[in-house]
Design an enzyme around this catalytic site. Structure first.
Site, PDB file in Angstrom:
ATOM      1  N   HIS A 141    -102.734 -79.138 -24.014  1.00 12.67           N
ATOM      2  CA  HIS A 141    -104.046 -79.272 -23.367  1.00 12.67           C
ATOM      3  C   HIS A 141    -105.044 -79.872 -24.371  1.00 12.67           C
ATOM      4  CE1 HIS A 141    -102.559 -77.137 -20.024  1.00 12.67           C
ATOM      5  NE2 HIS A 141    -103.286 -76.043 -20.043  1.00 12.67           N
ATOM      6  N   CYS A 173    -104.975 -70.193 -21.201  1.00 10.38           N
ATOM      7  CA  CYS A 173    -104.663 -71.126 -22.289  1.00 10.38           C
ATOM      8  C   CYS A 173    -105.861 -71.987 -22.701  1.00 10.38           C
ATOM      9  CB  CYS A 173    -103.487 -72.012 -21.901  1.00 10.38           C
ATOM     10  SG  CYS A 173    -103.568 -72.626 -20.209  1.00 10.38           S
TER      11      CYS A 173
END
Ligand code: NAP
Ligand code: 3JN
Length: 349
Positions: A252, A132
């Protein structure tokens, strides 16, 4: 589920943080599905879930589960992928694998559609979905590489707990409640469940994601370094990473320093490039305090970029702030997007 002629799709790890997002993304994107098979371990087998008004019973993932499957999306950990992805391919399925099991295999493409869609043509049954943290960074860097070249990248991440699975999200919530109630906490999951030491994540920051390697970097950091070079086809790119876990549930964030190969580029030129880049939303207006934040990116497929500025000392150096929903562009959406591209390119049998 779409009524048009569709594909038999299997989701492996369907009860997990990523698997659940995969199911929702398939529905949201109206992916053409004729049959949806949901697989997990024996622990969750027999549970019934409702998908788009239809009840589906979760089954234990076994080699035979892939009979008749066209596309299998895997997110049940590397060991499950190593064992069952080849079994799925043997039975005629094309696999999009969300684990690190095959990412660095030279015969398996590692794909972020905005960056290296063409690599899909080289597939031999398994396509790897990157980590990711890598995905959101390369989506932002690729337009810059194309126009000005790319020499060096130094990234520091601020990663959400959902990257460590559903149990890590529960741990953050429980710890937060306990600490606010004046109770003591007993960390059990983070930073790495299988390691000896566990640390409080609520009201904290943990500079370890995944296991330490012999070179002093963590595996997450090495994934970012190696995957970036592979996806961008830049084996000589200088890349370094420091990955940190924060008490954020989803989304994130990354502080990215990069150096281009061209003299005299301005921050304005970088902003203009990213404004029109595929999969990128530019949020960069310091005067009005506009910049990306994880709380604003949850549930969105895009990569949000802001705080773009030139380095004070290095003419070719720039800084930017990159934020994305780690479970969507970082995992489920990138995988479904790969599946969509495979269909578009006629690569699914
Ligand atoms: P999670 O919330 O812990 O879910 C794990 C899933 O795997 C559950 O559905 C679980 O089923 C299933 N599972 C576990 N052991 C299995 C087995 N032996 N056979 C079949 N299914 C099994 O974890 P997650 O966050 O969704 O992550 C799952 C995996 O996805 C990770 O291990 C990682 O490889 C990958 N991932 C990738 C990224 C990325 O950066 N692209 C991000 C996060 C995760 P039960 O309900 O039966 O336990
Ligand atoms: O921690 C994060 O934010 C991302 C985690 C990803 C992850 C978690 C467990 C195993 C991975 C991954 O996809 O790199 C793996 C894995 O190595 O498969």
């Amino acid at each position: 589920m779409s009524q048009q002629k569709g594909f038999h799709v299997a989701v492996v790890g369907a009860t997990g943080a990523v698997g659940q997002q995969m199911i929702q993304t398939l529905v949201k994107e109206n992916f053409p599905i004729s049959k949806l098979t949901l697989l997990s371990s024996a622990r969750s087998a027999g549970k019934v879930v409702e998908v788009n008004g239809q009840e589906i019973t979760i089954q234990e993932a076994k080699p035979e589960s892939f009979e008749g499957v066209d596309i299998a999306l895997f997110s049940a950990g590397g060991n499950v992928s190593k064992e069952l992805a080849p079994e799925a391919v043997k039975r005629g399925a094309i696999v999009v694998d969300n684990t690190s099991a095959f990412r660095m295999d030279t015969d398996k493409p590692l794909v972020v559609p905005e960056v290296n869609e063409a690599d899909l043509h080289e597939h031999t049954g398994i396509i790897a979905n990157p980590n990711c943290s890598t995905i959101q960074m390369v989506v932002a860097l690729e337009p810059i590489r194309q126009k000005f070249g790319l020499k060096k990248v130094i990234v520091s991440t601020y990663q959400a707990v959902s990257g460590a699975g559903a149990v890590a999200v529960e741990e953050l919530m429980e710890q937060t409640k306990s600490i606010l109630a004046g109770e003591t906490v007993e960390p059990k999951i983070l930073p790495v469940k299988a390691d000896n030491n566990h640390y409080q994540i609520a009201f904290n920051a943990i500079p370890q994601i995944d296991k330490f390697q012999e070179n002093g970097y963590t595996f997450e950091e090495m994934k970012m370094i190696n995957e970036t070079k592979k996806i961008m086809h830049l084996p000589d790119l200088q890349v370094s990473a420091t990955c940190v876990r924060l008490p954020v549930a989803v989304g994130h964030s990354e502080s990215v320093y990069f150096e281009v190969e061209t003299d005299g580029v301005s921050a304005q030129e970088i902003k203009a490039l990213l404004k029109d880049a595929p999969g990128v939303v530019l949020q960069d207006d310091p005067e009005n305090q506009l910049y990306p934040m994880p709380a604003h990116c949850v549930g969105k497929n895009d990569v949000f970029v802001g705080r773009i500025r030139k380095d004070i000392d290095e003419d070719r150096g720039f800084h930017m702030w990159v934020v994305s929903d780690n479970l969507l562009k970082g995992a489920a959406w990138n995988s479904v997007q790969i599946a969509e591209k495979l269909v578009e390119l006629g690569l699914v049998k």
